[in-house]
Motif scaffolding. Structure first.
Motif, PDB file in Angstrom:
ATOM      1  N   UNK A  75      -7.363   4.239   7.104  1.00 45.15           N
ATOM      2  CA  UNK A  75      -8.385   3.196   6.996  1.00 45.15           C
ATOM      3  C   UNK A  75      -8.651   2.849   5.540  1.00 45.15           C
ATOM      4  N   UNK A  76      -8.719   3.861   4.681  1.00 47.25           N
ATOM      5  CA  UNK A  76      -8.928   3.614   3.250  1.00 47.25           C
ATOM      6  C   UNK A  76      -7.751   2.813   2.675  1.00 47.25           C
ATOM      7  N   UNK A  77      -6.536   3.184   3.071  1.00 44.27           N
ATOM      8  CA  UNK A  77      -5.356   2.485   2.565  1.00 44.27           C
ATOM      9  C   UNK A  77      -5.360   1.025   3.012  1.00 44.27           C
ATOM     10  N   UNK A  78      -5.722   0.786   4.262  1.00 47.08           N
ATOM     11  CA  UNK A  78      -5.766  -0.587   4.772  1.00 47.08           C
ATOM     12  C   UNK A  78      -6.796  -1.411   4.007  1.00 47.08           C
ATOM     13  N   UNK A  79      -7.936  -0.799   3.716  1.00 44.91           N
ATOM     14  CA  UNK A  79      -8.977  -1.499   2.960  1.00 44.91           C
ATOM     15  C   UNK A  79      -8.481  -1.842   1.563  1.00 44.91           C
ATOM     16  N   UNK A  80      -7.623  -0.973   1.009  1.00 41.61           N
ATOM     17  CA  UNK A  80      -7.052  -1.221  -0.308  1.00 41.61           C
ATOM     18  C   UNK A  80      -5.779  -2.043  -0.250  1.00 41.61           C
ATOM     19  N   UNK A  81      -5.490  -2.609   0.928  1.00 36.79           N
ATOM     20  CA  UNK A  81      -4.318  -3.461   1.141  1.00 36.79           C
ATOM     21  C   UNK A  81      -3.010  -2.720   0.857  1.00 36.79           C
ATOM     22  N   UNK A  82      -2.956  -1.484   1.300  1.00 44.86           N
ATOM     23  CA  UNK A  82      -1.747  -0.677   1.185  1.00 44.86           C
ATOM     24  C   UNK A  82      -1.235  -0.368   2.586  1.00 44.86           C
ATOM     25  N   UNK A 126      -9.763  14.900   4.024  1.00 41.85           N
ATOM     26  CA  UNK A 126     -10.078  13.812   4.950  1.00 41.85           C
ATOM     27  C   UNK A 126      -9.056  13.789   6.071  1.00 41.85           C
ATOM     28  N   UNK A 127      -9.450  13.458   7.288  1.00 43.09           N
ATOM     29  CA  UNK A 127      -8.479  13.357   8.387  1.00 43.09           C
ATOM     30  C   UNK A 127      -7.565  12.152   8.188  1.00 43.09           C
ATOM     31  N   UNK A 128      -6.391  12.169   8.816  1.00 42.92           N
ATOM     32  CA  UNK A 128      -5.401  11.095   8.607  1.00 42.92           C
ATOM     33  C   UNK A 128      -5.935   9.704   8.912  1.00 42.92           C
ATOM     34  N   UNK A 170      -0.869  16.160   9.779  1.00 46.99           N
ATOM     35  CA  UNK A 170      -1.817  15.544   8.867  1.00 46.99           C
ATOM     36  C   UNK A 170      -1.215  14.726   7.752  1.00 46.99           C
ATOM     37  N   UNK A 171       0.025  14.300   7.893  1.00 50.45           N
ATOM     38  CA  UNK A 171       0.700  13.607   6.804  1.00 50.45           C
ATOM     39  C   UNK A 171       0.864  12.116   7.096  1.00 50.45           C
ATOM     40  N   UNK A 172       0.459  11.320   6.112  1.00 49.00           N
ATOM     41  CA  UNK A 172       0.608   9.874   6.155  1.00 49.00           C
ATOM     42  C   UNK A 172       1.283   9.458   4.847  1.00 49.00           C
ATOM     43  N   UNK A 173       2.271   8.594   4.931  1.00 46.67           N
ATOM     44  CA  UNK A 173       2.891   8.057   3.720  1.00 46.67           C
ATOM     45  C   UNK A 173       2.253   6.712   3.404  1.00 46.67           C
ATOM     46  N   UNK A 174       1.675   6.630   2.216  1.00 47.36           N
ATOM     47  CA  UNK A 174       1.055   5.393   1.753  1.00 47.36           C
ATOM     48  C   UNK A 174       2.031   4.702   0.815  1.00 47.36           C
ATOM     49  N   UNK A 175       2.316   3.439   1.088  1.00 49.18           N
ATOM     50  CA  UNK A 175       3.250   2.669   0.264  1.00 49.18           C
ATOM     51  C   UNK A 175       2.453   1.883  -0.763  1.00 49.18           C
ATOM     52  N   UNK A 204      -6.239   6.931  -6.810  1.00 47.35           N
ATOM     53  CA  UNK A 204      -7.562   7.389  -7.214  1.00 47.35           C
ATOM     54  C   UNK A 204      -8.669   6.427  -6.820  1.00 47.35           C
ATOM     55  N   UNK A 205      -8.336   5.160  -6.664  1.00 46.12           N
ATOM     56  CA  UNK A 205      -9.343   4.166  -6.296  1.00 46.12           C
ATOM     57  C   UNK A 205      -9.682   4.221  -4.816  1.00 46.12           C
ATOM     58  N   UNK A 206      -8.716   4.599  -3.971  1.00 45.39           N
ATOM     59  CA  UNK A 206      -8.997   4.636  -2.533  1.00 45.39           C
ATOM     60  C   UNK A 206      -9.270   6.049  -2.028  1.00 45.39           C
TER      61      UNK A 206
END
Length: 427
Positions: free
Chosen positions: A74-81, A67-69, A91-96, A36-38
């Motif tokens: 980019x949002x995940x990287x900014x959130x250090x994920x 949002x596009x992948x 359109x699928x990305x797995x965020x760890x 929810x934060x990113x």
């Protein structure tokens, strides 16, 4: 498409029912809050919403975003994920997401619309329209979304269907099936798990389009069928009867397709599946149901199951001795293993008390080795192998009762008589 804030969605029916994300497993609940934060525009999607509403366990966390992948990554990287591009074409990305309880994989998928479908694969384009994304999903109960406040968005009556225990295609059933023929299989699997009734409109369309099932890969069909058979589902037998009547499995169950579902797939089989011996095989109950449903033994090869699974299905085809006792099945236990013998006994409808006794019967083991043969003067090579094979057959012919000492004595006697060249006729 817009990549900013989520657009207003006046078409959505916001149900009075809300999702309580605290019912997620702790690590998953923490991951949901972190996402929810990113990705504040995101919503929980599909099966996890459905199962939370029903109070069932949630095993995977899926999020949809307008949002596009590349923005998600980019949002995940900014959130250090960390991210894994598991399905960028769709359109699928797995965020760890790292939580106090461990790392949780969260599947994030861009809202999509179908551009082209051929019954097996789809070409998609991104969209920021939630209803358009919902319209391409298979069933109404899977086209539900929940925001971070827990409010559910329902575009096609999924909440009502969920309450009624009805699995219904989104929009026009014929269109949904022509987009992906596997949805016919999924209709039955989801009805078995979530349905209180069978949607007649969907059933009739499947009956009409059943030949499309033959265009599917064996692997996709097998995955759906085995998940259905994994049960235990209270209405499994009824569901399988509908599958037989529509003909969608005709291409996948061997030459002698079932004309009716055997009674062994009913309550008696479910009760028998509680016998501990079936746990000796990782897929015992599932494959046992397949053997009862498709008894000619060809389904394993038709569905391209693993060699281990095919061997197990073949072992289930071999009848047991007519006397329903543990003594007479010892050779079968030694040859086929506990799970296959107990499974065959279930298919032959042994009484439960006999199954329970069989399930705890020790599996006889023939432990003589080449060293025993060498000790009696046999030469290493084919003669030694022939001698040990003959000794084992003698042991099997005597219901595995002779001790290994008795087997050594027999081997010594035969060696002394020089009879190894005639073992093929003696055993």
């Amino acid at each position: 498409m817009n990549s900013g804030a989520s657009p207003a969605h006046p078409q959505a029916i916001v149900a009075p029912t809300t999702v309580d994300a605290t019912l997620l497993p702790p690590a998953m609940a923490d991951a949901w809050q972190a996402m929810g934060k990113i990705l504040p525009e995101g919503r929980m999607a599909g099966g996890c919403v459905r199962d939370l509403l029903l109070g069932r366990a949630v095993h995977d966390l899926d999020i949809a975003v307008p949002l596009p992948p590349e923005v998600v990554m980019a949002r995940a990287a900014k959130g250090e994920m960390r991210t894994v591009p598991t399905g960028l074409d769709h359109g699928t990305v797995t965020v760890l997401v790292t939580t106090a309880s461990g790392t949780v994989p969260v599947e994030v998928t861009t809202l999509r619309r179908d551009v082209e479908t051929d019954g097996r694969h789809a070409v998609v384009a991104w969209t920021d329209d939630w209803r358009e994304d919902a319209a391409r999903r298979d069933f109404t109960i899977n086209a539900l979304y929940a925001d971070y406040e827990g409010q559910v968005s329902d575009y096609f009556g999924g909440l009502e269907d969920l309450r009624a225990g009805r699995v219904r295609f989104v929009g026009v059933a014929k269109t949904r099936i022509q987009e992906d023929a596997l949805r016919m299989m999924r209709f039955f699997r989801f009805t078995a798990r979530y349905g209180q009734q069978v949607d007649q409109e969907g059933l009739e369309v499947i009956r009409e389009l059943a030949p499309l099932a033959s265009t599917l890969s064996a692997e996709r069909v097998a995955a759906e069928l085995l998940r259905l058979l994994a049960g235990p589902e209270r209405n499994l037998q009824t569901i399988l009867e509908h599958m037989v009547s529509t003909g969608i499995l005709d291409s996948w169950l061997g030459q002698q397709r079932p004309q009716a579902v055997p009674g062994t797939l009913g309550g008696a089989l479910n009760k028998a599946l509680e016998v501990p011996g079936l746990g000796a095989h990782e897929s015992g109950p599932t494959l046992l149901r397949l053997a009862a449903f498709a008894p000619d033994g060809q389904a394993g090869a038709q569905l391209k199951l693993s060699r281990k699974a095919q061997n197990f299905l073949q072992a289930l085809q071999v009848p047991l001795p007519q006397a329903q006792s543990t003594a007479v099945v010892r050779p079968a236990l030694a040859e086929r293993g506990l799970a296959a013998v107990v499974g065959r006994a279930v298919l032959e409808q042994w009484p439960l008390v006999a199954l329970e006794a069989l399930a705890v019967e020790p599996v006889p083991t023939f432990t003589l080795t080449g060293r025993d043969g060498l000790a009696h003067g046999l030469a290493a090579g084919p003669e030694l192998g022939q001698a040990l094979k003959a000794c084992r057959q003698w042991w099997l012919n005597h219901d595995c009762q002779p001790s290994m000492e008795a087997c050594r004595a027999w081997l010594a006697e035969q060696a002394g008589a020089g009879r190894f060249s005639t073992f093929s006729t003696m055993a």
